[in-house]
Design a protein around this motif. Structure first.
Motif, PDB file in Angstrom:
ATOM      1  N   ASP A  23       0.866  -1.179   0.000  1.00 20.86           N
ATOM      2  CA  ASP A  23       0.000   0.000   0.000  1.00 20.86           C
ATOM      3  C   ASP A  23       0.896   1.220   0.000  1.00 20.86           C
ATOM      4  OD1 ASP A  23      -2.380  -1.428   0.178  1.00 20.86           O
ATOM      5  OD2 ASP A  23      -2.371  -1.420   2.360  1.00 20.86           O
ATOM      6  N   GLY A  24       0.704   2.118  -0.950  1.00 17.53           N
ATOM      7  CA  GLY A  24       1.522   3.318  -0.985  1.00 17.53           C
ATOM      8  C   GLY A  24       1.522   3.960  -2.350  1.00 17.53           C
ATOM      9  N   PHE A  25       2.544   4.788  -2.582  1.00 12.63           N
ATOM     10  CA  PHE A  25       2.650   5.484  -3.860  1.00 12.63           C
ATOM     11  C   PHE A  25       4.099   5.846  -4.138  1.00 12.63           C
ATOM     12  CE2 PHE A  25       1.832   8.703  -0.636  1.00 12.63           C
ATOM     13  CZ  PHE A  25       2.796   9.673  -0.899  1.00 12.63           C
ATOM     14  N   ILE A  26       4.387   6.089  -5.401  1.00 13.74           N
ATOM     15  CA  ILE A  26       5.705   6.562  -5.813  1.00 13.74           C
ATOM     16  C   ILE A  26       5.705   8.074  -5.686  1.00 13.74           C
ATOM     17  CG2 ILE A  26       7.376   6.707  -7.696  1.00 13.74           C
ATOM     18  CD1 ILE A  26       6.014   4.138  -8.844  1.00 13.74           C
ATOM     19  N   ASP A  27       6.624   8.617  -4.919  1.00 11.59           N
ATOM     20  CA  ASP A  27       6.719  10.063  -4.762  1.00 11.59           C
ATOM     21  C   ASP A  27       7.435  10.637  -5.977  1.00 11.59           C
ATOM     22  OD1 ASP A  27       7.644  12.712  -3.962  1.00 11.59           O
ATOM     23  OD2 ASP A  27       6.969  12.160  -1.968  1.00 11.59           O
ATOM     24  N   ILE A  66       9.500   5.862  -2.331  1.00 11.76           N
ATOM     25  CA  ILE A  66       8.179   5.254  -2.267  1.00 11.76           C
ATOM     26  C   ILE A  66       7.655   5.398  -0.855  1.00 11.76           C
ATOM     27  CG2 ILE A  66       6.892   3.083  -2.420  1.00 11.76           C
ATOM     28  CD1 ILE A  66       8.765   2.302  -4.701  1.00 11.76           C
ATOM     29  N   TYR A  67       6.388   5.804  -0.764  1.00 16.24           N
ATOM     30  CA  TYR A  67       5.735   5.891   0.537  1.00 16.24           C
ATOM     31  C   TYR A  67       5.076   4.545   0.820  1.00 16.24           C
ATOM     32  CZ  TYR A  67       2.566   7.179   4.263  1.00 16.24           C
ATOM     33  OH  TYR A  67       1.894   7.225   5.453  1.00 16.24           O
ATOM     34  N   ASP A  91       1.758   1.117   5.254  1.00 20.79           N
ATOM     35  CA  ASP A  91       1.699   0.256   6.448  1.00 20.79           C
ATOM     36  C   ASP A  91       2.626   0.732   7.559  1.00 20.79           C
ATOM     37  OD1 ASP A  91      -0.086  -1.277   5.023  1.00 20.79           O
ATOM     38  OD2 ASP A  91       1.258  -2.983   4.772  1.00 20.79           O
ATOM     39  N   PHE A  92       3.697   1.423   7.199  1.00 21.67           N
ATOM     40  CA  PHE A  92       4.688   1.863   8.186  1.00 21.67           C
ATOM     41  C   PHE A  92       4.826   3.375   8.250  1.00 21.67           C
ATOM     42  CE2 PHE A  92       5.977  -2.366   6.638  1.00 21.67           C
ATOM     43  CZ  PHE A  92       5.751  -3.062   7.811  1.00 21.67           C
ATOM     44  N   ASP A  93       3.969   4.107   7.509  1.00 22.90           N
ATOM     45  CA  ASP A  93       3.969   5.572   7.488  1.00 22.90           C
ATOM     46  C   ASP A  93       5.385   6.113   7.295  1.00 22.90           C
ATOM     47  OD1 ASP A  93       2.888   8.151   7.592  1.00 22.90           O
ATOM     48  OD2 ASP A  93       3.202   8.295   9.764  1.00 22.90           O
ATOM     49  N   ALA A  94       6.079   5.574   6.289  1.00 23.28           N
ATOM     50  CA  ALA A  94       7.470   5.954   6.068  1.00 23.28           C
ATOM     51  C   ALA A  94       7.831   5.849   4.584  1.00 23.28           C
ATOM     52  CB  ALA A  94       8.398   5.054   6.884  1.00 23.28           C
ATOM     53  N   TYR A  95       8.848   6.617   4.207  1.00 22.79           N
ATOM     54  CA  TYR A  95       9.370   6.581   2.841  1.00 22.79           C
ATOM     55  C   TYR A  95      10.612   5.688   2.783  1.00 22.79           C
ATOM     56  CZ  TYR A  95       6.375  10.495   1.587  1.00 22.79           C
ATOM     57  OH  TYR A  95       5.288  11.295   1.327  1.00 22.79           O
ATOM     58  N   PHE A  96      10.822   5.080   1.612  1.00 23.64           N
ATOM     59  CA  PHE A  96      12.017   4.270   1.425  1.00 23.64           C
ATOM     60  C   PHE A  96      12.474   4.343  -0.020  1.00 23.64           C
ATOM     61  CE2 PHE A  96       8.761   1.272   0.127  1.00 23.64           C
ATOM     62  CZ  PHE A  96       9.362   0.481  -0.839  1.00 23.64           C
ATOM     63  N   CYS A  97      13.727   3.967  -0.230  1.00 23.01           N
ATOM     64  CA  CYS A  97      14.281   3.878  -1.572  1.00 23.01           C
ATOM     65  C   CYS A  97      14.258   2.411  -1.982  1.00 23.01           C
ATOM     66  CB  CYS A  97      15.715   4.402  -1.606  1.00 23.01           C
ATOM     67  SG  CYS A  97      16.498   4.143  -3.218  1.00 23.01           S
ATOM     68  N   PRO A  98      13.556   2.090  -3.071  1.00 22.77           N
ATOM     69  CA  PRO A  98      13.501   0.695  -3.497  1.00 22.77           C
ATOM     70  C   PRO A  98      14.833   0.187  -4.049  1.00 22.77           C
ATOM     71  CG  PRO A  98      12.417   2.078  -5.106  1.00 22.77           C
ATOM     72  CD  PRO A  98      12.770   2.957  -3.936  1.00 22.77           C
ATOM     73  N   ASN A 116      16.963  -0.186  -0.929  1.00 21.82           N
ATOM     74  CA  ASN A 116      16.237  -0.982   0.052  1.00 21.82           C
ATOM     75  C   ASN A 116      16.490  -0.486   1.473  1.00 21.82           C
ATOM     76  OD1 ASN A 116      14.411  -2.905   0.917  1.00 21.82           O
ATOM     77  ND2 ASN A 116      15.865  -4.592   0.855  1.00 21.82           N
ATOM     78  N   THR A 117      16.391   0.839   1.640  1.00 24.48           N
ATOM     79  CA  THR A 117      16.593   1.454   2.955  1.00 24.48           C
ATOM     80  C   THR A 117      15.488   2.467   3.229  1.00 24.48           C
ATOM     81  OG1 THR A 117      18.023   3.160   1.995  1.00 24.48           O
ATOM     82  CG2 THR A 117      19.111   1.228   2.946  1.00 24.48           C
ATOM     83  N   TRP A 118      15.174   2.620   4.502  1.00 23.25           N
ATOM     84  CA  TRP A 118      14.228   3.644   4.941  1.00 23.25           C
ATOM     85  C   TRP A 118      14.922   5.004   4.907  1.00 23.25           C
ATOM     86  CZ3 TRP A 118       9.522   1.749   5.233  1.00 23.25           C
ATOM     87  CH2 TRP A 118       9.331   0.416   5.582  1.00 23.25           C
ATOM     88  N   THR A 119      14.161   6.049   4.705  1.00 22.74           N
ATOM     89  CA  THR A 119      14.763   7.384   4.667  1.00 22.74           C
ATOM     90  C   THR A 119      14.818   8.033   6.038  1.00 22.74           C
ATOM     91  OG1 THR A 119      12.647   8.441   4.155  1.00 22.74           O
ATOM     92  CG2 THR A 119      14.063   7.799   2.295  1.00 22.74           C
ATOM     93  N   GLU A 120      14.109   7.466   7.005  1.00 19.26           N
ATOM     94  CA  GLU A 120      14.156   8.002   8.367  1.00 19.26           C
ATOM     95  C   GLU A 120      14.200   6.862   9.377  1.00 19.26           C
ATOM     96  OE1 GLU A 120       9.747   7.854   7.290  1.00 19.26           O
ATOM     97  OE2 GLU A 120      11.315   9.036   6.407  1.00 19.26           O
ATOM     98  N   ASP A 121      14.723   7.175  10.553  1.00 17.53           N
ATOM     99  CA  ASP A 121      14.794   6.200  11.632  1.00 17.53           C
ATOM    100  C   ASP A 121      13.413   5.998  12.249  1.00 17.53           C
ATOM    101  OD1 ASP A 121      17.562   5.943  11.356  1.00 17.53           O
ATOM    102  OD2 ASP A 121      17.957   7.565  12.781  1.00 17.53           O
ATOM    103  N   LYS A 122      13.269   4.907  12.986  1.00 21.29           N
ATOM    104  CA  LYS A 122      12.049   4.686  13.747  1.00 21.29           C
ATOM    105  C   LYS A 122      11.951   5.751  14.827  1.00 21.29           C
ATOM    106  CE  LYS A 122      11.992  -0.344  13.299  1.00 21.29           C
ATOM    107  NZ  LYS A 122      11.986  -1.603  14.061  1.00 21.29           N
ATOM    108  N   CYS A 123      10.724   6.100  15.183  1.00 22.04           N
ATOM    109  CA  CYS A 123      10.552   7.103  16.241  1.00 22.04           C
ATOM    110  C   CYS A 123      10.760   6.453  17.612  1.00 22.04           C
ATOM    111  CB  CYS A 123       9.180   7.753  16.140  1.00 22.04           C
ATOM    112  SG  CYS A 123       7.792   6.704  16.627  1.00 22.04           S
TER     113      CYS A 123
END
Length: 74
Positions: free
Chosen positions: A18-22, A35-36, A39-46, A49-56
């Motif tokens: 579930d998401g979209f390509i920014d 990509i947003y 399910d995890f309310d976060a962006y990542f680079c496909p 294969n890494t998240w753009t921000e740390d977990k809160c």
């Protein structure tokens, strides 16, 4: 890597999320579109294969405790 967007889903090499390509935000390392991942309310680079921000640090957060180390299982 094959990435397509259908309705409210992004399909990456057959893996559907579930998401979209920014279309504006780019990865700071490889310059791919982010990509947003809803399910995890976060962006990542496909590509990376890494998240753009740390977990809160919020212990009552609905998203972060269940977020995997890497966004894609491959």
């Amino acid at each position: 890597m094959k990435i397509e967007e259908k309705d409210d889903f992004v399909i990456i090499n057959g893996f559907e999320i579930d998401g979209f390509i920014d279309k504006i935000q780019l990865c700071s390392k490889c310059r791919n579109n982010l990509i947003y991942y809803e399910d995890f309310d976060a962006y990542f680079c496909p590509n990376c294969n890494t998240w753009t921000e740390d977990k809160c640090k919020d212990s009552s957060c609905f998203y972060c405790p269940n977020r995997p180390e890497r966004p894609l299982p491959f």
